[in-house]
Design a protein around this motif. Structure first.
Motif, PDB file in Angstrom:
ATOM      1  N   PRO A   1     -11.080   0.627  -6.857  1.00  8.16           N
ATOM      2  CA  PRO A   1     -10.809   1.828  -7.516  1.00  8.16           C
ATOM      3  C   PRO A   1     -11.627   1.941  -8.615  1.00  8.16           C
ATOM      4  N   PRO A   2     -12.541   3.044  -8.591  1.00 11.85           N
ATOM      5  CA  PRO A   2     -13.516   3.335  -9.716  1.00 11.85           C
ATOM      6  C   PRO A   2     -12.832   4.045 -10.857  1.00 11.85           C
ATOM      7  N   ASP A   3     -13.342   4.058 -11.958  1.00 11.06           N
ATOM      8  CA  ASP A   3     -12.971   4.947 -13.172  1.00 11.06           C
ATOM      9  C   ASP A   3     -12.907   6.118 -12.798  1.00 11.06           C
ATOM     10  N   GLY A   4     -12.118   7.190 -13.381  1.00  9.99           N
ATOM     11  CA  GLY A   4     -11.938   8.418 -13.343  1.00  9.99           C
ATOM     12  C   GLY A   4     -11.166   8.696 -12.187  1.00  9.99           C
ATOM     13  N   LEU A   5     -10.337   8.216 -11.438  1.00  6.33           N
ATOM     14  CA  LEU A   5      -9.628   8.328 -10.151  1.00  6.33           C
ATOM     15  C   LEU A   5      -8.057   7.546 -10.364  1.00  6.33           C
ATOM     16  N   THR A   6      -7.085   8.291 -10.083  1.00  6.47           N
ATOM     17  CA  THR A   6      -5.926   7.672  -9.955  1.00  6.47           C
ATOM     18  C   THR A   6      -5.921   6.500  -9.123  1.00  6.47           C
ATOM     19  N   VAL A   7      -5.265   5.481  -9.417  1.00  5.83           N
ATOM     20  CA  VAL A   7      -5.199   4.137  -8.648  1.00  5.83           C
ATOM     21  C   VAL A   7      -3.645   4.130  -8.515  1.00  5.83           C
ATOM     22  N   ARG A   8      -3.488   3.911  -6.979  1.00  5.09           N
ATOM     23  CA  ARG A   8      -2.044   3.897  -6.449  1.00  5.09           C
ATOM     24  C   ARG A   8      -1.875   2.362  -5.630  1.00  5.09           C
ATOM     25  N   VAL A   9      -0.562   1.954  -5.510  1.00  7.71           N
ATOM     26  CA  VAL A   9      -0.284   0.839  -5.029  1.00  7.71           C
ATOM     27  C   VAL A   9       0.406   1.016  -3.710  1.00  7.71           C
ATOM     28  N   LYS A  10       0.019   0.233  -2.709  1.00 11.10           N
ATOM     29  CA  LYS A  10       0.479   0.600  -1.339  1.00 11.10           C
ATOM     30  C   LYS A  10       2.054   0.074  -1.260  1.00 11.10           C
ATOM     31  N   VAL A  11       2.631   0.977  -0.650  1.00 15.57           N
ATOM     32  CA  VAL A  11       4.040   0.880  -0.630  1.00 15.57           C
ATOM     33  C   VAL A  11       4.574   0.859   0.953  1.00 15.57           C
ATOM     34  N   ASP A  12       5.064  -0.360   1.337  1.00 16.86           N
ATOM     35  CA  ASP A  12       5.377  -0.169   2.772  1.00 16.86           C
ATOM     36  C   ASP A  12       6.687   0.328   2.999  1.00 16.86           C
ATOM     37  N   GLY A  13       7.339   0.103   4.207  1.00  9.86           N
ATOM     38  CA  GLY A  13       8.602   1.107   4.405  1.00  9.86           C
ATOM     39  C   GLY A  13       9.694   0.042   4.161  1.00  9.86           C
ATOM     40  N   GLN A  14       9.878  -1.132   3.488  1.00  6.71           N
ATOM     41  CA  GLN A  14      10.860  -1.849   3.505  1.00  6.71           C
ATOM     42  C   GLN A  14      11.978  -1.243   2.299  1.00  6.71           C
ATOM     43  N   ALA A  15      13.043  -1.428   2.668  1.00  6.94           N
ATOM     44  CA  ALA A  15      14.366  -1.104   1.869  1.00  6.94           C
ATOM     45  C   ALA A  15      14.501  -2.237   0.727  1.00  6.94           C
ATOM     46  N   VAL A  16      14.705  -1.619  -0.432  1.00  7.45           N
ATOM     47  CA  VAL A  16      14.947  -2.607  -1.640  1.00  7.45           C
ATOM     48  C   VAL A  16      16.567  -2.494  -1.865  1.00  7.45           C
ATOM     49  N   SER A  17      17.204  -3.426  -1.620  1.00  9.52           N
ATOM     50  CA  SER A  17      18.627  -3.657  -2.107  1.00  9.52           C
ATOM     51  C   SER A  17      18.885  -4.413  -3.584  1.00  9.52           C
ATOM     52  N   PHE A  18      19.719  -3.893  -4.302  1.00  7.28           N
ATOM     53  CA  PHE A  18      20.234  -4.540  -5.654  1.00  7.28           C
ATOM     54  C   PHE A  18      21.324  -4.113  -5.981  1.00  7.28           C
ATOM     55  N   GLU A  19      22.151  -4.955  -6.836  1.00  8.23           N
ATOM     56  CA  GLU A  19      23.581  -4.810  -7.450  1.00  8.23           C
ATOM     57  C   GLU A  19      23.148  -4.403  -8.736  1.00  8.23           C
TER      58      GLU A  19
ATOM     59  N   LYS B   1      20.660   0.833  -2.586  1.00  4.32           N
ATOM     60  CA  LYS B   1      19.671   0.397  -1.757  1.00  4.32           C
ATOM     61  C   LYS B   1      18.548   1.594  -1.651  1.00  4.32           C
ATOM     62  N   GLN B   2      17.271   1.299  -2.070  1.00  2.00           N
ATOM     63  CA  GLN B   2      16.196   2.487  -2.284  1.00  2.00           C
ATOM     64  C   GLN B   2      15.116   1.963  -1.040  1.00  2.00           C
ATOM     65  N   VAL B   3      14.537   3.094  -0.540  1.00  2.79           N
ATOM     66  CA  VAL B   3      13.326   2.881   0.122  1.00  2.79           C
ATOM     67  C   VAL B   3      12.129   3.520  -0.412  1.00  2.79           C
ATOM     68  N   PRO B   4      11.325   2.873  -1.255  1.00  2.00           N
ATOM     69  CA  PRO B   4      10.392   3.470  -2.328  1.00  2.00           C
ATOM     70  C   PRO B   4       9.386   4.354  -1.346  1.00  2.00           C
ATOM     71  N   ALA B   5       9.042   3.954  -0.149  1.00  2.00           N
ATOM     72  CA  ALA B   5       8.106   4.760   0.669  1.00  2.00           C
ATOM     73  C   ALA B   5       8.491   6.135   1.173  1.00  2.00           C
ATOM     74  N   GLN B   6       9.955   6.259   1.020  1.00  2.00           N
ATOM     75  CA  GLN B   6      10.506   7.599   1.359  1.00  2.00           C
ATOM     76  C   GLN B   6      10.778   8.204  -0.012  1.00  2.00           C
ATOM     77  N   GLN B   7      11.016   7.623  -1.120  1.00  2.00           N
ATOM     78  CA  GLN B   7      11.322   8.280  -2.333  1.00  2.00           C
ATOM     79  C   GLN B   7      10.052   9.029  -2.806  1.00  2.00           C
ATOM     80  N   CYS B   8       9.022   8.189  -2.887  1.00  2.00           N
ATOM     81  CA  CYS B   8       7.744   8.451  -3.718  1.00  2.00           C
ATOM     82  C   CYS B   8       6.501   8.112  -3.023  1.00  2.00           C
ATOM     83  N   GLY B   9       6.437   7.378  -2.026  1.00  2.00           N
ATOM     84  CA  GLY B   9       5.277   6.923  -1.212  1.00  2.00           C
ATOM     85  C   GLY B   9       4.483   5.916  -2.300  1.00  2.00           C
TER      86      GLY B   9
END
Length: 329
Positions: A163-181, A189-197
């Motif tokens: 990633p060069p300067d002057g650009l947004t930098v993003r993280v690669k999010v796969d389709g896995q679900a994240v469960s927590f209490e 239960k959240q799936v970041p790929a579906q929420q925000c990509g």
């Protein structure tokens, strides 16, 4: 379970939460200096200090000043003065006396922390540059809860892998679900790929984002309990996922507490110019009156009344001994 606390017994939930929080826990109070503290922040402080001290834990105070376009020095100074006036004392972190120096508890003073973490993600092929304009992104699909979802237009572009300067930098999010209490809201239960990509780590102006900076800070400061408002529960799955990418296998515990709303039904916020703690102080109100009102309005007290900062731990510590909270006396 949904994200609302309206139909559950808050006090029973707090009782159960305290049983799950280990003694010696480390948590944090982390306001952003884009405005002054308001009553909603006082609610957060009550939960943070009350729970930490009830479990013989420690509170770290840090300033999340990643948004340098909205940051103001007077807000930074005001926030620390308001914390001190209210009577909440940090076990470590920033205070009024340390305002002038460089601090590991102020995000703008720790660029290496975020650069090193971004370099680690980039080395493992988990981050990339994004040249999409806001217009292009707004034309994309929306995820859950009307959140704009980035579909990864630049993800596979070879010229974006470093990633060069002057650009947004993003993280690669796969389709896995994240469960927590969640300690108050229950199973989530959240799936970041579906929420925000693929969400942003650094914007095109070079500013680190909330999602990235707070995860890096929590890792660096050994935070094992995150206490924050219910409106931020949606961020939790992606932050757990990002923490794992950065080497944190055991995420912190999370507790998302009730929010305060104004007469029109809007959440109290700096953006909506909610009445500040400083204004209440100028009106002649005491710290105990301000803390007591916040505790009452969020459901921790049955009736309004003065409550000191040193009393909030007793408010939580004795929850297991009474069916309902009452005035501390």
């Amino acid at each position: 379970m949904g994200n609302s606390l309206h139909k559950i017994d808050l006090h029973d939930r707090i009782r159960a939460a305290l049983e799950r929080i280990p003694k010696g826990v480390r948590t944090r109070f982390a306001p952003s200096p884009t405005g002054y503290l308001h009553l909603g922040h006082v609610v957060n402080a009550i939960f943070v200090w009350g729970i930490a001290k009830a479990r013989q834990g420690r509170v770290v105070v840090r300033l999340e000043d990643h948004d340098r376009q909205r940051w103001r020095l007077e807000h930074e100074k005001g926030i620390l003065e308001e914390i001190q006036w209210l009577g909440f004392e940090a076990d470590e972190g920033l205070s009024v006396a340390e305002l002038e120096g460089v601090s590991a508890y102020r995000q703008s003073d720790c660029p290496e922390r975020y650069r090193d973490s971004l370099a680690a993600l980039t080395t493992h092929g988990l981050a990339y540059g994004c040249g999409c304009s806001r217009k292009v992104i707004l034309a994309g699909q929306y995820g859950e809860g009307d959140e704009l979802r980035y579909p990864g237009f630049c993800r596979e572009r070879p010229d974006m892998l470093s990633p060069p300067d002057g650009l947004t930098v993003r993280v690669k999010v796969d389709g896995q679900a994240v469960s927590f209490e969640d300690l108050l809201l229950g199973p989530q239960k959240q799936v970041p790929a579906q929420q925000c990509g693929d969400f942003s780590l650094r914007d095109r102006h070079g500013q680190w984002t909330y999602q990235f900076a707070c995860v890096c800070d929590d890792i660096a400061q050994d935070i094992d309990l995150v206490v924050r408002g219910q409106d931020l529960v949606f961020s939790t799955g992606r932050q757990i996922l990002l923490g794992k990418m950065l080497g944190r296998q055991q995420p912190p515990l999370f507790l998302h507490h009730p929010l305060l709303f104004d007469e029109s039904g809007r959440k109290l916020s700096k953006r909506h110019c909610s009445e500040s703690v400083s204004a209440m102080r100028e009106q002649g109100r005491s710290p105990e009156e301000v803390i007591g009102e916040a505790a009452w309005r969020c459901g921790l007290l049955d009736a309004p009344g003065p409550l000191g900062a040193t009393e909030v731990s007793g408010l939580f510590a004795r929850v297991g001994q009474t069916a309902r909270f009452g005035k501390v006396g």
